[in-house]
Motif scaffolding. Structure first.
Motif, mmCIF file in Angstrom:
data_model
loop_
_atom_site.group_PDB
_atom_site.id
_atom_site.type_symbol
_atom_site.label_atom_id
_atom_site.label_comp_id
_atom_site.label_asym_id
_atom_site.label_seq_id
_atom_site.Cartn_x
_atom_site.Cartn_y
_atom_site.Cartn_z
ATOM 1 N N GLU A 11 23.039 -14.804 -36.139
ATOM 2 C CA GLU A 11 24.174 -15.348 -36.885
ATOM 3 C C GLU A 11 24.940 -16.284 -35.966
ATOM 4 O O GLU A 11 25.565 -15.852 -35.000
ATOM 5 C CB GLU A 11 25.090 -14.229 -37.386
ATOM 6 C CG GLU A 11 26.188 -14.795 -38.270
ATOM 7 C CD GLU A 11 27.113 -13.730 -38.838
ATOM 8 O OE1 GLU A 11 26.696 -12.566 -38.947
ATOM 9 O OE2 GLU A 11 28.264 -14.095 -39.146
ATOM 10 N N LYS A 16 23.088 -17.552 -40.952
ATOM 11 C CA LYS A 16 21.984 -16.736 -40.451
ATOM 12 C C LYS A 16 20.707 -17.559 -40.403
ATOM 13 O O LYS A 16 20.399 -18.299 -41.347
ATOM 14 C CB LYS A 16 21.795 -15.501 -41.337
ATOM 15 C CG LYS A 16 23.000 -14.574 -41.249
ATOM 16 C CD LYS A 16 22.766 -13.220 -41.869
ATOM 17 C CE LYS A 16 23.977 -12.342 -41.546
ATOM 18 N NZ LYS A 16 24.029 -11.119 -42.265
ATOM 19 N N ILE A 56 30.452 -15.077 -27.910
ATOM 20 C CA ILE A 56 29.704 -13.988 -28.545
ATOM 21 C C ILE A 56 30.665 -12.830 -28.788
ATOM 22 O O ILE A 56 31.269 -12.310 -27.833
ATOM 23 C CB ILE A 56 28.515 -13.546 -27.677
ATOM 24 C CG1 ILE A 56 27.552 -14.730 -27.458
ATOM 25 C CG2 ILE A 56 27.785 -12.361 -28.324
ATOM 26 C CD1 ILE A 56 26.354 -14.412 -26.575
ATOM 27 N N ASP A 57 30.821 -12.478 -30.048
ATOM 28 C CA ASP A 57 31.777 -11.420 -30.427
ATOM 29 C C ASP A 57 33.140 -11.650 -29.766
ATOM 30 O O ASP A 57 33.778 -10.721 -29.249
ATOM 31 C CB ASP A 57 31.228 -10.037 -30.053
ATOM 32 C CG ASP A 57 30.056 -9.631 -30.942
ATOM 33 O OD1 ASP A 57 29.873 -10.246 -32.011
ATOM 34 O OD2 ASP A 57 29.326 -8.705 -30.562
ATOM 35 N N GLY A 58 33.577 -12.893 -29.760
ATOM 36 C CA GLY A 58 34.906 -13.236 -29.282
ATOM 37 C C GLY A 58 35.033 -13.456 -27.795
ATOM 38 O O GLY A 58 36.108 -13.830 -27.313
ATOM 39 N N ALA A 71 21.205 -10.910 -28.450
ATOM 40 C CA ALA A 71 22.085 -11.661 -29.348
ATOM 41 C C ALA A 71 21.994 -11.184 -30.791
ATOM 42 O O ALA A 71 22.775 -11.609 -31.636
ATOM 43 C CB ALA A 71 21.727 -13.150 -29.283
ATOM 44 N N GLY A 73 22.515 -9.247 -34.076
ATOM 45 C CA GLY A 73 23.618 -8.459 -34.606
ATOM 46 C C GLY A 73 24.978 -8.851 -34.055
ATOM 47 O O GLY A 73 25.981 -8.195 -34.344
ATOM 48 N N ARG A 74 25.022 -9.919 -33.259
ATOM 49 C CA ARG A 74 26.290 -10.381 -32.693
ATOM 50 C C ARG A 74 26.733 -11.650 -33.422
ATOM 51 O O ARG A 74 25.908 -12.364 -33.997
ATOM 52 C CB ARG A 74 26.130 -10.693 -31.193
ATOM 53 C CG ARG A 74 25.236 -9.719 -30.428
ATOM 54 C CD ARG A 74 25.939 -8.441 -30.064
ATOM 55 N NE ARG A 74 26.982 -8.616 -29.084
ATOM 56 C CZ ARG A 74 26.789 -8.523 -27.764
ATOM 57 N NH1 ARG A 74 25.574 -8.305 -27.270
ATOM 58 N NH2 ARG A 74 27.806 -8.628 -26.919
ATOM 59 N N GLU A 75 28.024 -11.900 -33.345
ATOM 60 C CA GLU A 75 28.570 -13.111 -33.959
ATOM 61 C C GLU A 75 28.642 -14.191 -32.889
ATOM 62 O O GLU A 75 29.411 -14.058 -31.932
ATOM 63 C CB GLU A 75 29.970 -12.798 -34.484
ATOM 64 C CG GLU A 75 30.420 -13.647 -35.632
ATOM 65 C CD GLU A 75 31.724 -13.109 -36.211
ATOM 66 O OE1 GLU A 75 32.735 -13.795 -36.027
ATOM 67 O OE2 GLU A 75 31.703 -12.010 -36.794
ATOM 68 N N ILE A 76 27.843 -15.230 -33.058
ATOM 69 C CA ILE A 76 27.747 -16.281 -32.041
ATOM 70 C C ILE A 76 28.445 -17.538 -32.552
ATOM 71 O O ILE A 76 28.240 -17.948 -33.699
ATOM 72 C CB ILE A 76 26.267 -16.595 -31.738
ATOM 73 C CG1 ILE A 76 25.542 -15.323 -31.268
ATOM 74 C CG2 ILE A 76 26.138 -17.703 -30.703
ATOM 75 C CD1 ILE A 76 24.036 -15.404 -31.401
ATOM 76 N N ALA A 116 38.094 -19.057 -26.356
ATOM 77 C CA ALA A 116 38.054 -17.592 -26.244
ATOM 78 C C ALA A 116 39.327 -17.072 -25.576
ATOM 79 O O ALA A 116 39.883 -16.042 -25.986
ATOM 80 C CB ALA A 116 36.820 -17.169 -25.448
ATOM 81 N N ARG A 120 42.573 -14.644 -27.504
ATOM 82 C CA ARG A 120 43.060 -13.318 -27.106
ATOM 83 C C ARG A 120 44.403 -13.389 -26.382
ATOM 84 O O ARG A 120 45.098 -12.388 -26.267
ATOM 85 C CB ARG A 120 42.027 -12.582 -26.256
ATOM 86 C CG ARG A 120 41.753 -13.165 -24.926
ATOM 87 C CD ARG A 120 40.826 -12.257 -24.092
ATOM 88 N NE ARG A 120 40.864 -12.634 -22.702
ATOM 89 C CZ ARG A 120 40.147 -13.614 -22.185
ATOM 90 N NH1 ARG A 120 39.306 -14.295 -22.925
ATOM 91 N NH2 ARG A 120 40.276 -13.913 -20.905
#
Ligand code: FES
Ligand code: FES
Length: 163
Positions: A11, A16, A56-58, A71, A73-76, A116, A120
């Motif tokens: 993803e 996807k 990747i995942d934030g 990678a 299942g991770r959000e890229i 990133a 945060r």
């Protein structure tokens, strides 16, 4: 030992895609060669320069040393997932406004690392920015302009809270 070929679904930028490659293929090569996402750049290939950074995942991650198998299942998110030429992301706009580039090769990493960081920590100190970008190399020496761009981006993003 040669790692096995795998077919996985990634993803990237909210879309996807199925890709087939050896499990330990660097994510950077898959992004560039299979998905035609050329924002992330090949610099050192050793995780030391930051040119290949994606989120990747934030979290900012070095895709040249990130295996394809990790990678899944991770959000890229790549540079292409931020803004467009017509509607740049505030971080991209800030780098444009501050003319924070010479050759531009480091910019993908600078921008993705900044994105990133600001997601945060929307109001980082100058010391925090310097520390965050300390692992991103700029051979052209535009560090002062880059620092100004990150500070400007933080201001812009307090107005535009685009994800
Ligand atoms: S190309 Fe990945 S850190 Fe240099
Ligand atoms: S602008 Fe050339 S490496 Fe940074």
């Amino acid at each position: 030992m040669i790692s096995p070929n795998i077919t996985v679904t990634l993803e990237v930028n909210g879309e996807k895609s199925d890709v087939s490659a050896m499990a330990d293929t660097p994510l950077l090569l898959v992004l560039r060669n299979d998905l035609a996402l050329n924002g992330p750049k090949y610099g050192c290939g050793l995780g030391e320069c930051g040119a290949c950074t994606v989120i990747i995942d934030g979290m900012a991650a070095r895709s040249c040393v990130f295996p394809l198998s990790g990678a899944v299942g991770r959000e890229i998110v790549t540079l292409e997932g931020l803004g467009t030429r017509q509607a740049p992301h505030p971080v991209q706009q800030a780098f444009i406004d501050e003319q924070a580039a010479q050759c531009g090769y480091c910019l993908n990493g600078m921008i993705m690392t900044t994105k990133a960081l600001l997601d945060r920590n929307p109001d980082p100190s100058e010391a925090e920015i310097r520390n965050e970008l300390s692992g991103n190399l700029c051979r052209c020496g535009t560090h002062i302009e880059i620092l100004r761009a990150v500070l400007r981006a933080a201001r812009l993003m307090t107005v535009d809270r685009r994800p």
